[in-house]
Design a protein around this motif. Structure first.
Motif, mmCIF file in Angstrom:
data_model
loop_
_atom_site.group_PDB
_atom_site.id
_atom_site.type_symbol
_atom_site.label_atom_id
_atom_site.label_comp_id
_atom_site.label_asym_id
_atom_site.label_seq_id
_atom_site.Cartn_x
_atom_site.Cartn_y
_atom_site.Cartn_z
ATOM 1 N N GLU A 157 0.831 -1.200 0.000
ATOM 2 C CA GLU A 157 0.000 0.000 0.000
ATOM 3 C C GLU A 157 0.871 1.258 0.000
ATOM 4 O O GLU A 157 1.987 1.268 0.526
ATOM 5 C CB GLU A 157 -0.923 0.003 1.217
ATOM 6 C CG GLU A 157 -1.907 -1.156 1.217
ATOM 7 C CD GLU A 157 -2.692 -1.228 2.504
ATOM 8 O OE1 GLU A 157 -3.903 -1.447 2.451
ATOM 9 O OE2 GLU A 157 -2.071 -1.060 3.573
ATOM 10 N N ALA A 158 0.328 2.327 -0.598
ATOM 11 C CA ALA A 158 1.064 3.585 -0.671
ATOM 12 C C ALA A 158 1.174 4.212 0.717
ATOM 13 O O ALA A 158 0.214 4.238 1.478
ATOM 14 C CB ALA A 158 0.354 4.548 -1.622
ATOM 15 N N ALA A 159 2.352 4.711 1.025
ATOM 16 C CA ALA A 159 2.614 5.330 2.326
ATOM 17 C C ALA A 159 2.513 6.846 2.185
ATOM 18 O O ALA A 159 3.326 7.478 1.509
ATOM 19 C CB ALA A 159 4.003 4.935 2.822
ATOM 20 N N LEU A 160 1.516 7.444 2.812
ATOM 21 C CA LEU A 160 1.298 8.884 2.736
ATOM 22 C C LEU A 160 1.960 9.566 3.926
ATOM 23 O O LEU A 160 1.605 9.302 5.078
ATOM 24 C CB LEU A 160 -0.206 9.196 2.720
ATOM 25 C CG LEU A 160 -1.014 8.536 1.599
ATOM 26 C CD1 LEU A 160 -2.477 8.940 1.683
ATOM 27 C CD2 LEU A 160 -0.442 8.918 0.238
ATOM 28 N N PRO A 161 2.922 10.464 3.681
ATOM 29 C CA PRO A 161 3.652 11.083 4.797
ATOM 30 C C PRO A 161 2.946 12.263 5.444
ATOM 31 O O PRO A 161 3.411 12.753 6.473
ATOM 32 C CB PRO A 161 4.955 11.531 4.143
ATOM 33 C CG PRO A 161 4.558 11.841 2.737
ATOM 34 C CD PRO A 161 3.479 10.865 2.379
ATOM 35 N N GLY A 162 1.858 12.763 4.863
ATOM 36 C CA GLY A 162 1.170 13.883 5.484
ATOM 37 C C GLY A 162 0.467 14.760 4.466
ATOM 38 O O GLY A 162 0.352 14.425 3.284
ATOM 39 N N GLU A 182 0.397 15.722 10.014
ATOM 40 C CA GLU A 182 1.172 14.495 9.879
ATOM 41 C C GLU A 182 0.332 13.303 9.426
ATOM 42 O O GLU A 182 0.880 12.323 8.933
ATOM 43 C CB GLU A 182 1.852 14.168 11.213
ATOM 44 C CG GLU A 182 2.839 15.229 11.657
ATOM 45 C CD GLU A 182 3.520 14.873 12.963
ATOM 46 O OE1 GLU A 182 4.096 13.771 13.043
ATOM 47 O OE2 GLU A 182 3.460 15.691 13.904
ATOM 48 N N ASP A 183 -0.987 13.357 9.597
ATOM 49 C CA ASP A 183 -1.862 12.252 9.212
ATOM 50 C C ASP A 183 -2.279 12.430 7.751
ATOM 51 O O ASP A 183 -3.080 13.303 7.419
ATOM 52 C CB ASP A 183 -3.094 12.217 10.117
ATOM 53 C CG ASP A 183 -3.954 10.979 9.876
ATOM 54 O OD1 ASP A 183 -3.635 10.199 8.954
ATOM 55 O OD2 ASP A 183 -4.946 10.780 10.610
ATOM 56 N N GLY A 184 -1.737 11.602 6.882
ATOM 57 C CA GLY A 184 -2.049 11.723 5.462
ATOM 58 C C GLY A 184 -3.444 11.286 5.097
ATOM 59 O O GLY A 184 -3.932 11.622 4.011
ATOM 60 N N HIS A 185 -4.128 10.528 5.975
ATOM 61 C CA HIS A 185 -5.475 10.062 5.689
ATOM 62 C C HIS A 185 -6.559 10.982 6.249
ATOM 63 O O HIS A 185 -7.739 10.788 5.970
ATOM 64 C CB HIS A 185 -5.680 8.655 6.264
ATOM 65 C CG HIS A 185 -5.475 7.574 5.247
ATOM 66 N ND1 HIS A 185 -6.244 7.468 4.112
ATOM 67 C CD2 HIS A 185 -4.589 6.554 5.190
ATOM 68 C CE1 HIS A 185 -5.843 6.419 3.406
ATOM 69 N NE2 HIS A 185 -4.826 5.855 4.035
ATOM 70 N N PRO A 336 6.938 11.601 8.483
ATOM 71 C CA PRO A 336 6.039 12.730 8.170
ATOM 72 C C PRO A 336 6.667 14.096 8.407
ATOM 73 O O PRO A 336 6.536 14.994 7.578
ATOM 74 C CB PRO A 336 4.837 12.480 9.086
ATOM 75 C CG PRO A 336 4.831 11.009 9.314
ATOM 76 C CD PRO A 336 6.268 10.611 9.350
ATOM 77 N N ARG A 337 7.346 14.277 9.537
ATOM 78 C CA ARG A 337 7.894 15.605 9.833
ATOM 79 C C ARG A 337 8.992 16.001 8.848
ATOM 80 O O ARG A 337 9.101 17.170 8.486
ATOM 81 C CB ARG A 337 8.417 15.635 11.269
ATOM 82 C CG ARG A 337 7.305 15.495 12.309
ATOM 83 C CD ARG A 337 7.812 15.732 13.716
ATOM 84 N NE ARG A 337 6.714 15.703 14.676
ATOM 85 C CZ ARG A 337 6.836 16.006 15.966
ATOM 86 N NH1 ARG A 337 8.032 16.356 16.440
ATOM 87 N NH2 ARG A 337 5.795 15.959 16.771
ATOM 88 N N ALA A 338 9.776 15.040 8.410
ATOM 89 C CA ALA A 338 10.806 15.336 7.417
ATOM 90 C C ALA A 338 10.178 15.705 6.076
ATOM 91 O O ALA A 338 10.622 16.653 5.409
ATOM 92 C CB ALA A 338 11.739 14.138 7.263
ATOM 93 N N ALA A 339 9.141 14.968 5.669
ATOM 94 C CA ALA A 339 8.478 15.256 4.397
ATOM 95 C C ALA A 339 7.790 16.618 4.427
ATOM 96 O O ALA A 339 7.816 17.370 3.447
ATOM 97 C CB ALA A 339 7.471 14.149 4.082
ATOM 98 N N LEU A 340 7.158 16.960 5.550
ATOM 99 C CA LEU A 340 6.478 18.251 5.664
ATOM 100 C C LEU A 340 7.484 19.406 5.662
ATOM 101 O O LEU A 340 7.221 20.454 5.076
ATOM 102 C CB LEU A 340 5.641 18.284 6.938
ATOM 103 C CG LEU A 340 4.427 17.344 6.948
ATOM 104 C CD1 LEU A 340 3.818 17.279 8.343
ATOM 105 C CD2 LEU A 340 3.389 17.783 5.938
#
Length: 461
Positions: A157-162, A182-185, A336-340
């Protein structure tokens, strides 16, 4: 050759690259960035790696000067006293409050520079003697990352970072606020309460119908702001509906106006509803568009409200430029925090370009720039010149730009903008879309292109 003479050669060949570097040096002053970190950080601290150094590394990735975070680390390794793992650990623990403060504070400095430029774009909405600050609101889900984390290696499944919620100043072209989630969903409306806390009196928010809920509309009014939002029928309720009357035609159809009294938790809010009966259906097959606003009818005519709503696509164009021209999403950053934070640094780069574009508008006219300047070609030229500029010009040559006040920076940008040749960056408008032709053959078969072209020659008379 003296540093000033080397820099002048770049001014002659590619003044746009010098403009971008000058704005970056002014907005991303190390002492300024470290000050932002000290004010916004709650639990983090700086010991071996300063926040300004972290921003410099990620700026190289966001502007595509370096292909990855590790490559940017290797390029700056002689200035750092940390390991690559320490860099990644710093990124994945960076607090969302610091990410939001980076965008907010640098956008504030960029706005001062744009306001100091002559010939600012006319206001979008004018209410008599009053001028409104109009902003577009929209959310953006970050694309899926690689499955590098231990928790992701066993799933397809695709991992959504935020995701983020952005606020774009329509007049200045700046993204002034960024709310990281941080919650991509999660639904992007869940980030709106934090955004509402940052509203000021007199602001006007333009948004699509996904943000048309009673809680959001009443929350905007509670903060003394206004809204221009497309109606979502399933999220609103009203107790009184005024008579609908015809106003006139717009570019897309006939326009009508009426009043509504919205109710929510015992409160009542009178609003105007502008309905446009479209000449042709939308992509979803809709024949009408309803726009709600609480702007006063006595000073803001319906035509200006509709035109402001049509500009909501400006923020979509900004997201597209962040993705295609810049690099706002790094697929290797799974935390998530790194991607944001990576997305926020790309937004800072976008705001830098907005300052440069504002200087070009002040010299060549904002209508000319909007109609003829290609963001892609300009930024591509800047990227090609950046490496040579980094090698040939000493870092000390940019210290003067770091200390410039907004008025001084604006004056320098105007001087450089006069040397930019717009013919090097032409914008090509796409023609009308045509339906794709029917396809034949099986998916895994092969064709010889040379044989097909030979058949075309035989068919010619």
């Amino acid at each position: 050759m003296l540093p000033a003479e080397v820099l002048e050669r770049f001014v002659e060949r590619c003044p746009a690259a010098v403009m971008v570097r000058a704005v970056l040096e002014n907005l991303l002053r190390p002492e300024r960035l470290d000050e932002v970190f000290q004010r916004a950080a709650q639990r983090q601290y700086s010991r071996q790696l300063l926040f300004s150094q972290l921003v410099a590394i990620m700026s190289a990735v966001a502007t595509r000067s370096q292909p990855s975070v590790h490559a940017a680390y290797l390029a700056a390794q002689d200035k750092l006293d940390i390991s690559p793992q320490a860099l990644y650990d710093k990124l994945r623990r960076l607090e969302p409050a610091v990410t939001a403060a980076l965008v907010r504070e640098t956008a504030r400095d960029a706005a001062r520079a744009i306001d100091a430029l002559p010939g600012l774009r006319p206001p979008v909405l004018t209410g008599g003697l009053k001028t409104y600050d109009v902003y577009c609101v929209d959310g953006n889900h970050l694309t899926s990352t690689e499955h590098r984390l231990a928790e992701l290696r066993t799933t397809r499944e695709a991992a959504l970072p935020g995701q983020t919620l952005a606020l774009l100043d329509l007049r200045r072209g700046l993204i002034t606020e960024l709310v990281p989630g941080e919650d991509g969903h999660a639904q992007e409306r869940s980030l709106v309460p934090e955004l509402l806390e940052r509203l000021r009196k007199g602001m006007v928010l333009v948004a699509d119908r996904n943000f048309c809920t009673s809680r959001i509309l009443f929350g905007i009014v509670e903060h003394a702001a206004s809204f221009v939002i497309r109606q979502h029928r399933s999220t609103l309720s009203w107790e009184r509906e005024g008579k609908r009357r015809r106003i006139g035609r717009t570019a897309t159809g006939m326009m009508f106006e009426q009043t509504l009294d919205l109710n929510y938790e015992g409160q009542t809010l009178p609003v105007r509803r502008l309905t446009i009966e479209l000449d042709g259906p939308t992509n979803q097959g809709e024949s009408e568009v309803h726009i709600l606003t609480n702007l006063p009818a006595e000073t803001v005519p319906p035509g200006e409200v509709v035109e402001a709503y049509r500009l909501r696509w400006t923020i979509e164009e900004a997201f597209q430029c962040l993705t295609e021209v810049l690099r706002c999403e790094v697929e290797t950053l799974g935390y998530p925090r790194a991607a944001l934070f990576s997305f926020a640094v790309a937004v800072v780069a976008w705001n830098t370009y907005a300052v440069v574009k504002g200087a070009l508008k002040s010299v060549h006219g904002w209508e000319t720039i909007e109609a003829t300047l290609s963001d892609y070609h300009l930024m591509h030229d800047v990227l090609l010149t950046h490496c040579g500029l980094e090698i040939a010009v000493e870092a000390s040559a940019w210290c003067w730009h770091q200390g410039l006040c907004p008025q001084g920076l604006a004056k320098e940008l105007v001087r450089l903008a006069k040397r930019v040749k717009l013919s090097r960056y032409p914008k090509r408008k796409r023609g009308p879309k045509h339906p794709p032709p029917a396809k034949t053959g099986r998916r895994n078969d092969h064709l010889s292109t040379a044989r097909l072209l030979e058949k075309r020659k035989r068919k010619r008379p």
